[in-house]
Write an enzyme that holds these catalytic residues in place. Structure first.
Site, PDB file in Angstrom:
ATOM      1  N   GLY A   1       2.847   8.383   7.195  1.00 45.08           N
ATOM      2  CA  GLY A   1       3.249   7.484   8.281  1.00 45.08           C
ATOM      3  C   GLY A   1       4.477   6.710   7.848  1.00 45.08           C
TER       4      GLY A   1
ATOM      5  N   GLN B   1      10.767   0.120   7.562  1.00 48.45           N
ATOM      6  CA  GLN B   1      10.775   0.644   6.190  1.00 48.45           C
ATOM      7  C   GLN B   1      12.088   1.362   5.879  1.00 48.45           C
ATOM      8  OE1 GLN B   1       6.684   2.647   6.596  1.00 48.45           O
ATOM      9  NE2 GLN B   1       6.730   2.058   4.449  1.00 48.45           N
TER      10      GLN B   1
ATOM     11  N   CYS C   1       1.639   2.909   0.027  1.00 50.54           N
ATOM     12  CA  CYS C   1       2.743   2.598   0.943  1.00 50.54           C
ATOM     13  C   CYS C   1       4.046   3.119   0.356  1.00 50.54           C
ATOM     14  CB  CYS C   1       2.826   1.088   1.147  1.00 50.54           C
ATOM     15  SG  CYS C   1       4.119   0.579   2.294  1.00 50.54           S
ATOM     16  N   LEU C   2       4.863   3.783   1.170  1.00 49.04           N
ATOM     17  CA  LEU C   2       6.153   4.305   0.710  1.00 49.04           C
ATOM     18  C   LEU C   2       7.064   3.178   0.223  1.00 49.04           C
ATOM     19  CD1 LEU C   2       6.838   6.925   3.523  1.00 49.04           C
ATOM     20  CD2 LEU C   2       6.409   7.436   1.120  1.00 49.04           C
TER      21      LEU C   2
ATOM     22  N   HIS D   1      -2.045   0.251   9.450  1.00 53.85           N
ATOM     23  CA  HIS D   1      -1.066   0.012   8.381  1.00 53.85           C
ATOM     24  C   HIS D   1       0.350  -0.029   8.970  1.00 53.85           C
ATOM     25  CE1 HIS D   1       0.356   0.797   4.055  1.00 53.85           C
ATOM     26  NE2 HIS D   1       1.447   1.051   4.764  1.00 53.85           N
ATOM     27  N   GLU D   2       0.649   0.926   9.860  1.00 55.04           N
ATOM     28  CA  GLU D   2       2.000   1.006  10.446  1.00 55.04           C
ATOM     29  C   GLU D   2       2.259  -0.101  11.469  1.00 55.04           C
ATOM     30  OE1 GLU D   2       3.946   2.807   8.896  1.00 55.04           O
ATOM     31  OE2 GLU D   2       2.475   4.090   7.941  1.00 55.04           O
TER      32      GLU D   2
ATOM     33  N   HIS E   1       3.144  -3.014   9.679  1.00 54.52           N
ATOM     34  CA  HIS E   1       4.547  -2.939   9.234  1.00 54.52           C
ATOM     35  C   HIS E   1       5.490  -3.491  10.304  1.00 54.52           C
ATOM     36  CE1 HIS E   1       5.054  -1.167   5.330  1.00 54.52           C
ATOM     37  NE2 HIS E   1       4.368  -0.062   5.600  1.00 54.52           N
TER      38      HIS E   1
HETATM   39 NI    NI Z   1       3.498   1.317   4.320  1.00 52.03          NI
END
Ligand code: NI
Length: 186
Positions: free
Chosen positions: A43, A48, A102-103, A144-145, A148
């Site tokens: 995702g 991000q 998380c990226l 989670h997204e 964000h």
């Molecule tokens: Ni993340």
């Protein structure tokens, strides 16, 4: 592919709704899908990659979701390419604790409390409304997204002690190292 580093300042910014559904938006969405897959993520939220609009891409490969302790059965949302624009959670049910990655925090993996099921209203990259009812990793990833794009990172969902420790580590090192772990990131 878009860069995922040096963008910490955008992560705690609440993103603005998308109002124009044009080719520029669709090119950005395509770019996000590519960046997400090439980075090994399941995702990705627009902030991000440094763009503070309410755009989320998601693709949860069946094999990659198997980082939970128990084997998961294949769900209808596995291997489906999703684009959520201006998503809103309309209903939540139950509780789930999943180990998230998380990226934007490549070496952090930890358990976060989430709703086990969420119902989400969104529009696609053409402005067409759709709804999903998500469970399991799909529900976790969506929350989670959506966090964000609201400017909330998953370390904010951990204990204060833990999130302070992580912040201290990040500010000392400037950045975090790429982890050897292969758990799903979003
Ligand atoms: Ni993340």
């Amino acid at each position: 592919m878009r860069s995922l580093s040096g963008l910490q300042k955008f992560l705690e910014t609440k993103s603005a709704p998308v109002t124009v559904f044009d080719d520029k938006l669709r090119a950005f969405v395509a770019d996000m899908h590519e960046t997400m897959v090439e980075s090994g993520g399941i995702g990705l939220a627009a902030n991000q990659v440094g763009v503070t609009t309410r755009v989320i891409t998601m693709l949860i490969p069946w094999s990659k979701s198997r980082y939970a302790e128990q084997e998961e059965k294949k769900e209808e949302w596995h291997d489906v390419k999703y684009t959520f624009i201006n998503p809103v959670i309309t209903k939540k049910a139950g509780k789930i604790k999943y180990q998230e990655g998380c990226l934007s925090f490549p070496e952090i993996f930890d358990f976060v409390d989430r709703a086990a099921e969420v119902w989400v209203d969104a529009v696609d990259e053409f402005g067409k409304p759709f709804q999903v009812h998500a469970n399991g990793l799909f529900a976790v990833c969506l929350q989670h997204e959506i966090d964000h794009i609201d400017g909330i990172v998953f370390i904010n969902r951990m204990s204060k002690l833990k999130s302070d420790l992580i912040r201290k580590k990040i500010s000392r090192k400037g950045k975090l190292d790429i982890s050897e772990k292969t758990a799903a990131k979003a």
